[in-house]
Write an enzyme that holds these catalytic residues in place. Structure first.
Site, PDB file in Angstrom:
ATOM      1  CG  ASN A  60      35.795 -25.253  44.131  1.00 60.68           C
ATOM      2  OD1 ASN A  60      35.636 -26.460  44.209  1.00 60.68           O
ATOM      3  ND2 ASN A  60      36.201 -24.660  43.024  1.00 60.68           N
TER       4      ASN A  60
ATOM      5  CD  GLU B   3      33.923 -21.980  40.168  1.00 58.75           C
ATOM      6  OE1 GLU B   3      33.315 -22.039  39.079  1.00 58.75           O
ATOM      7  OE2 GLU B   3      35.176 -22.036  40.256  1.00 58.75           O
TER       8      GLU B   3
ATOM      9  CD  GLU C  39      41.422 -23.970  50.273  1.00 56.54           C
ATOM     10  OE1 GLU C  39      40.336 -23.679  49.717  1.00 56.54           O
ATOM     11  OE2 GLU C  39      42.512 -23.944  49.680  1.00 56.54           O
TER      12      GLU C  39
ATOM     13  CB  CYS D 248      38.155 -21.133  48.742  1.00 57.12           C
ATOM     14  SG  CYS D 248      38.826 -19.901  47.632  1.00 57.12           S
TER      15      CYS D 248
ATOM     16  CB  CYS E 252      43.401 -18.302  47.602  1.00 52.05           C
ATOM     17  SG  CYS E 252      42.026 -17.870  48.697  1.00 52.05           S
TER      18      CYS E 252
ATOM     19  CB  CYS F 185      41.824 -19.974  52.076  1.00 53.77           C
ATOM     20  SG  CYS F 185      40.255 -20.075  51.186  1.00 53.77           S
TER      21      CYS F 185
HETATM   22  N1  THU Z   1      39.739 -22.231  44.980  1.00 55.18           N
HETATM   23  C1  THU Z   1      39.604 -22.899  46.165  1.00 55.18           C
HETATM   24  O1  THU Z   1      38.563 -23.529  46.412  1.00 55.18           O
HETATM   25  N2  THU Z   1      40.619 -22.838  47.049  1.00 55.18           N
HETATM   26  C2  THU Z   1      41.785 -22.160  46.856  1.00 55.18           C
HETATM   27  O2  THU Z   1      42.582 -22.034  47.772  1.00 55.18           O
HETATM   28  C3  THU Z   1      42.074 -21.600  45.541  1.00 55.18           C
HETATM   29  C4  THU Z   1      40.902 -21.447  44.636  1.00 55.18           C
HETATM   30  C5  THU Z   1      38.656 -22.273  44.004  1.00 55.18           C
HETATM   31  C6  THU Z   1      37.935 -20.980  43.843  1.00 55.18           C
HETATM   32  C7  THU Z   1      37.373 -21.126  42.439  1.00 55.18           C
HETATM   33  O3  THU Z   1      36.132 -21.794  42.526  1.00 55.18           O
HETATM   34  C8  THU Z   1      38.363 -22.018  41.725  1.00 55.18           C
HETATM   35  O4  THU Z   1      39.143 -22.605  42.736  1.00 55.18           O
HETATM   36  C9  THU Z   1      39.271 -21.283  40.758  1.00 55.18           C
HETATM   37  O5  THU Z   1      39.884 -20.210  41.366  1.00 55.18           O
END
Ligand code: THU
Length: 138
Positions: free
Chosen positions: A42, A44, A55, A53, A92, A95
């Site tokens: 991920n 940010e 994925e 994310c 999520c 994704c």
């Molecule tokens: N996140 C992912 O990388 N993948 C997911 O499927 C769920 C959430 C990340 C996004 C964000 O940087 C952190 O997790 C908190 O939501």
């Protein structure tokens, strides 16, 4: 490449996660039909909605490398290394939808390195919206 190995690769990718806002570090390892593995973490952003994310980072990297069909994805997530190794991290909704475009429902989503659990994408995203949906509504 078995599911345990895929989760180990996801743990490696997680080491490169950039998550200063949530502190929740995610890693993904996407297995292509060719046998190649594409990693994602991920990433940010100060403008939270610009975050991507793990994925989708893996998926888009694979598509850019020329691969469009996939077998499985390993996903790990957690604030600590221990949490990432010992818990499940479900993808999520965004994704799930992004993966469906290339992977369809017959595709394994694997998580929890210490006790691997697998679900098909069909299980995680029933009644998916997909390209055929657009065709049939014309
Ligand atoms: N996140 C992912 O990388 N993948 C997911 O499927 C769920 C959430 C990340 C996004 C964000 O940087 C952190 O997790 C908190 O939501």
């Amino acid at each position: 490449m078995n599911h345990r190995e895929l989760l180990e690769q996801a743990l490696e990718a997680r080491k490169r996660a950039y998550a200063p806002y949530s502190g929740f570090l995610v890693g993904a390892a996407l297995l292509g039909t060719s046998g190649k593995i594409y990693l994602g973490c991920n990433v940010e952003n100060a403008s939270y909605g610009a975050t991507c994310c793990a994925e989708r980072v893996a998926l888009f990297s694979a598509v850019c490398a020329g691969e469009r069909t996939f077998q499985a994805i390993g996903i790990v997530g957690g604030k600590t290394d221990e949490e990432a190794r010992n818990s499940s991290c479900a993808p999520c909704g965004v994704c799930r939808q992004a993966l469906w475009e290339f992977c369809g429902g017959d595709f394994w989503v694997v998580t929890n390195p210490s006790n691997p659990e697998s679900h098909t994408l069909e299980e995680l995203l029933p009644c998916a919206f997909q390209k055929e949906t657009l065709d049939s509504s014309n």
